[in-house]
Design a protein around this motif. Structure first.
Motif, PDB file in Angstrom:
ATOM      1  N   ASP A  42       0.842  -1.191   0.000  1.00  0.00           N
ATOM      2  CA  ASP A  42       0.000   0.000   0.000  1.00  0.00           C
ATOM      3  C   ASP A  42       0.879   1.242   0.000  1.00  0.00           C
ATOM      4  O   ASP A  42       2.056   1.202   0.358  1.00  0.00           O
ATOM      5  CB  ASP A  42      -0.901   0.021   1.236  1.00  0.00           C
ATOM      6  CG  ASP A  42      -1.982  -1.042   1.189  1.00  0.00           C
ATOM      7  OD1 ASP A  42      -2.323  -1.505   0.075  1.00  0.00           O
ATOM      8  OD2 ASP A  42      -2.488  -1.416   2.270  1.00  0.00           O
ATOM      9  N   VAL A  43       0.274   2.364  -0.380  1.00  0.00           N
ATOM     10  CA  VAL A  43       0.955   3.656  -0.356  1.00  0.00           C
ATOM     11  C   VAL A  43       0.015   4.691   0.243  1.00  0.00           C
ATOM     12  O   VAL A  43      -1.216   4.608   0.074  1.00  0.00           O
ATOM     13  CB  VAL A  43       1.414   4.071  -1.777  1.00  0.00           C
ATOM     14  CG1 VAL A  43       0.248   4.129  -2.750  1.00  0.00           C
ATOM     15  CG2 VAL A  43       2.163   5.394  -1.742  1.00  0.00           C
ATOM     16  N   TYR A  44       0.603   5.653   0.965  1.00  0.00           N
ATOM     17  CA  TYR A  44      -0.124   6.768   1.550  1.00  0.00           C
ATOM     18  C   TYR A  44       0.413   8.076   0.961  1.00  0.00           C
ATOM     19  O   TYR A  44       1.572   8.142   0.529  1.00  0.00           O
ATOM     20  CB  TYR A  44       0.045   6.787   3.071  1.00  0.00           C
ATOM     21  CG  TYR A  44      -0.540   5.606   3.789  1.00  0.00           C
ATOM     22  CD1 TYR A  44      -1.769   5.679   4.428  1.00  0.00           C
ATOM     23  CD2 TYR A  44       0.148   4.391   3.851  1.00  0.00           C
ATOM     24  CE1 TYR A  44      -2.317   4.599   5.107  1.00  0.00           C
ATOM     25  CE2 TYR A  44      -0.382   3.297   4.520  1.00  0.00           C
ATOM     26  CZ  TYR A  44      -1.611   3.403   5.148  1.00  0.00           C
ATOM     27  OH  TYR A  44      -2.140   2.320   5.814  1.00  0.00           O
ATOM     28  N   ARG A  45      -0.418   9.126   1.006  1.00  0.00           N
ATOM     29  CA  ARG A  45      -0.015  10.422   0.447  1.00  0.00           C
ATOM     30  C   ARG A  45      -0.321  11.532   1.456  1.00  0.00           C
ATOM     31  O   ARG A  45      -1.345  11.511   2.134  1.00  0.00           O
ATOM     32  CB  ARG A  45      -0.760  10.679  -0.860  1.00  0.00           C
ATOM     33  CG  ARG A  45      -0.426  11.996  -1.549  1.00  0.00           C
ATOM     34  CD  ARG A  45      -0.997  12.054  -2.957  1.00  0.00           C
ATOM     35  NE  ARG A  45      -2.431  11.815  -2.984  1.00  0.00           N
ATOM     36  CZ  ARG A  45      -3.134  11.590  -4.106  1.00  0.00           C
ATOM     37  NH1 ARG A  45      -2.508  11.542  -5.279  1.00  0.00           N
ATOM     38  NH2 ARG A  45      -4.427  11.406  -4.048  1.00  0.00           N
ATOM     39  N   SER A  46       0.611  12.494   1.545  1.00  0.00           N
ATOM     40  CA  SER A  46       0.453  13.571   2.527  1.00  0.00           C
ATOM     41  C   SER A  46       1.104  14.848   2.016  1.00  0.00           C
ATOM     42  O   SER A  46       2.053  14.810   1.230  1.00  0.00           O
ATOM     43  CB  SER A  46       1.112  13.168   3.847  1.00  0.00           C
ATOM     44  OG  SER A  46       1.093  14.227   4.789  1.00  0.00           O
ATOM     45  N   ARG A  47       0.617  15.977   2.524  1.00  0.00           N
ATOM     46  CA  ARG A  47       1.259  17.264   2.255  1.00  0.00           C
ATOM     47  C   ARG A  47       2.034  17.798   3.461  1.00  0.00           C
ATOM     48  O   ARG A  47       2.828  18.728   3.327  1.00  0.00           O
ATOM     49  CB  ARG A  47       0.214  18.297   1.808  1.00  0.00           C
ATOM     50  CG  ARG A  47      -0.411  17.965   0.464  1.00  0.00           C
ATOM     51  CD  ARG A  47      -1.262  19.091  -0.067  1.00  0.00           C
ATOM     52  NE  ARG A  47      -1.840  18.736  -1.356  1.00  0.00           N
ATOM     53  CZ  ARG A  47      -1.212  18.861  -2.529  1.00  0.00           C
ATOM     54  NH1 ARG A  47       0.019  19.356  -2.561  1.00  0.00           N
ATOM     55  NH2 ARG A  47      -1.800  18.511  -3.656  1.00  0.00           N
ATOM     56  N   ASP A  48       1.811  17.196   4.633  1.00  0.00           N
ATOM     57  CA  ASP A  48       2.441  17.733   5.842  1.00  0.00           C
ATOM     58  C   ASP A  48       3.205  16.693   6.650  1.00  0.00           C
ATOM     59  O   ASP A  48       3.727  17.007   7.728  1.00  0.00           O
ATOM     60  CB  ASP A  48       1.393  18.405   6.732  1.00  0.00           C
ATOM     61  CG  ASP A  48       0.303  17.444   7.203  1.00  0.00           C
ATOM     62  OD1 ASP A  48       0.423  16.224   6.971  1.00  0.00           O
ATOM     63  OD2 ASP A  48      -0.677  17.919   7.817  1.00  0.00           O
ATOM     64  N   LEU A  49       3.284  15.456   6.176  1.00  0.00           N
ATOM     65  CA  LEU A  49       3.970  14.348   6.851  1.00  0.00           C
ATOM     66  C   LEU A  49       3.298  13.930   8.153  1.00  0.00           C
ATOM     67  O   LEU A  49       3.841  13.106   8.890  1.00  0.00           O
ATOM     68  CB  LEU A  49       5.442  14.697   7.137  1.00  0.00           C
ATOM     69  CG  LEU A  49       6.330  14.930   5.919  1.00  0.00           C
ATOM     70  CD1 LEU A  49       7.724  15.382   6.365  1.00  0.00           C
ATOM     71  CD2 LEU A  49       6.444  13.669   5.070  1.00  0.00           C
ATOM     72  N   GLU A  50       2.114  14.457   8.416  1.00  0.00           N
ATOM     73  CA  GLU A  50       1.391  14.086   9.630  1.00  0.00           C
ATOM     74  C   GLU A  50       0.110  13.323   9.303  1.00  0.00           C
ATOM     75  O   GLU A  50      -0.094  12.216   9.765  1.00  0.00           O
ATOM     76  CB  GLU A  50       1.078  15.331  10.472  1.00  0.00           C
ATOM     77  CG  GLU A  50       2.302  15.930  11.147  1.00  0.00           C
ATOM     78  CD  GLU A  50       2.946  14.985  12.150  1.00  0.00           C
ATOM     79  OE1 GLU A  50       2.225  14.143  12.731  1.00  0.00           O
ATOM     80  OE2 GLU A  50       4.163  15.088  12.370  1.00  0.00           O
ATOM     81  N   GLU A  51      -0.761  13.941   8.506  1.00  0.00           N
ATOM     82  CA  GLU A  51      -2.000  13.281   8.100  1.00  0.00           C
ATOM     83  C   GLU A  51      -1.816  12.695   6.706  1.00  0.00           C
ATOM     84  O   GLU A  51      -1.294  13.365   5.804  1.00  0.00           O
ATOM     85  CB  GLU A  51      -3.164  14.259   8.125  1.00  0.00           C
ATOM     86  CG  GLU A  51      -3.519  14.728   9.521  1.00  0.00           C
ATOM     87  CD  GLU A  51      -4.800  15.526   9.542  1.00  0.00           C
ATOM     88  OE1 GLU A  51      -5.152  16.139   8.501  1.00  0.00           O
ATOM     89  OE2 GLU A  51      -5.468  15.537  10.593  1.00  0.00           O
ATOM     90  N   TRP A  52      -2.274  11.451   6.546  1.00  0.00           N
ATOM     91  CA  TRP A  52      -1.991  10.695   5.322  1.00  0.00           C
ATOM     92  C   TRP A  52      -3.279  10.195   4.685  1.00  0.00           C
ATOM     93  O   TRP A  52      -4.110   9.560   5.355  1.00  0.00           O
ATOM     94  CB  TRP A  52      -1.080   9.502   5.647  1.00  0.00           C
ATOM     95  CG  TRP A  52       0.279   9.941   6.103  1.00  0.00           C
ATOM     96  CD1 TRP A  52       0.655  10.264   7.377  1.00  0.00           C
ATOM     97  CD2 TRP A  52       1.425  10.154   5.276  1.00  0.00           C
ATOM     98  NE1 TRP A  52       1.965  10.642   7.399  1.00  0.00           N
ATOM     99  CE2 TRP A  52       2.470  10.587   6.127  1.00  0.00           C
ATOM    100  CE3 TRP A  52       1.672  10.006   3.910  1.00  0.00           C
ATOM    101  CZ2 TRP A  52       3.748  10.882   5.645  1.00  0.00           C
ATOM    102  CZ3 TRP A  52       2.939  10.295   3.431  1.00  0.00           C
ATOM    103  CH2 TRP A  52       3.968  10.730   4.293  1.00  0.00           C
ATOM    104  N   GLU A  53      -3.435  10.475   3.408  1.00  0.00           N
ATOM    105  CA  GLU A  53      -4.534   9.895   2.633  1.00  0.00           C
ATOM    106  C   GLU A  53      -4.199   8.443   2.323  1.00  0.00           C
ATOM    107  O   GLU A  53      -3.056   8.102   2.055  1.00  0.00           O
ATOM    108  CB  GLU A  53      -4.709  10.647   1.316  1.00  0.00           C
ATOM    109  CG  GLU A  53      -5.001  12.118   1.436  1.00  0.00           C
ATOM    110  CD  GLU A  53      -4.943  12.793   0.076  1.00  0.00           C
ATOM    111  OE1 GLU A  53      -4.805  12.085  -0.950  1.00  0.00           O
ATOM    112  OE2 GLU A  53      -5.009  14.023   0.025  1.00  0.00           O
TER     113      GLU A  53
END
Length: 293
Positions: A42-53
């Motif tokens: 799996d992979v996750y995506r984030s703009r702030d390294l805290e909350e991940w889509e």
């Protein structure tokens, strides 16, 4: 969206995507990578390294894929307009090895690129990582596993420009027991031996070439650094006397944030299902790395 302390993951790897202004987080994401049948990555995506889509399914094997277990340590590199995943796989009667996969986007879907493992077919290997030298030549650095040779090694092999095959024979860079801090591990199945895990190359701003890798000390997983005396992949490699992190965590990699901060990503604790990705600030100092205080 989950925060990273709620994501069960070993061997975290972060890809910074400048064009999208976000980060992609990969890792060993099967619930039990030791015993259960392989599901995928799996992979996750984030703009702030805290909350991940996410999670999003980056790789799921086709029915005829050669491996059905030990889906370990995926890392993704942008290279010549594509995205290449290097990941470890195994099947009964087949040696564990690192294979290259390819996709048009960091989310995948990734599909097999190399014809099976890039590592030698009669070696138990894991944790291949891509390194491109100053001449633009791609290499894969990987571990020849202690379960087969007792004193695990870190090796390097040249890759084709297409990253789809190995060129020539692997070169041994160093063995686990070359580092004075490393202690033996005990396994009911494999006996006693010295572990090499999770190599990752980092070029400092002053040109120093460092290699992160993991082993065990005091019964705990630890993250350490070796330094190339020549500044090239073939070394010789000298080991810094103390681990950079020894609180039961390791298999690290280094990335730079959009703000310019240098971070070490690793998992801790080293126990399933408790492992979580952790990001620790780093400083380059005196041709080495240290954790920022």
């Amino acid at each position: 969206m989950p925060t990273k302390d709620r994501i069960q993951m070993r061997d975290p790897f972060v890809l910074r995507h400048d064009g999208e202004g976000c980060y992609y987080l990969y890792g060993s994401t099967d619930p039990d990578i030791w015993k259960s049948k392989g599901i995928g990555f799996d992979v996750y995506r984030s703009r702030d390294l805290e909350e991940w889509e996410g999670p999003y399914p980056a790789f799921r094997p086709d029915a005829d894929f050669w491996s059905d277990k030990n889906y370990w340590a995926p890392e993704v590199h942008a290279y010549q307009g594509k995205y290449y995943m290097f990941a470890t796989f195994k099947a009964d009667g087949v040696c564990r090895g690192t294979q290259a996969l390819i996709a048009d986007h960091p989310l995948g879907p990734f599909r097999p690129h190399s014809d099976g493992p890039l590592t030698p077919r009669d070696w138990e290997c894991l944790d291949g990582t891509l390194y491109v030298n100053g001449q633009g030549e791609p290499w894969m650095i990987f571990c020849h596993e202690w379960v087969q040779i007792k004193n695990g090694t870190v090796c390097a092999v040249r890759l084709s420009p297409e990253l789809d095959r190995a060129i020539g024979e692997p070169v041994e860079l160093f063995a686990a027991h070359d580092a004075t801090w490393v202690e033996a591990v005990q396994s009911v199945k494999h006996g006693s031996g010295y572990v090499t895990d999770g190599p990752f190359v980092h070029r400092c701003a002053d040109g120093t070439l460092l290699l992160l890798w993991s082993s065990f000390r005091g019964g705990k997983y630890a993250q350490a650094i070796a330094r190339s005396a020549s500044g090239e992949v073939d070394g010789p490699w000298e080991h810094l006397p103390e681990p950079i992190y020894e609180s039961d965590g390791g298999h690290g990699m280094i990335f730079k944030t959009f703000a310019g901060d240098l971070l070490l990503a690793l998992h801790t604790p080293n126990a399933t299902p408790l492992e979580r990705p952790v990001f620790l600030p780093l400083l380059e100092q005196d041709r080495r790395l240290k954790l920022a205080e």
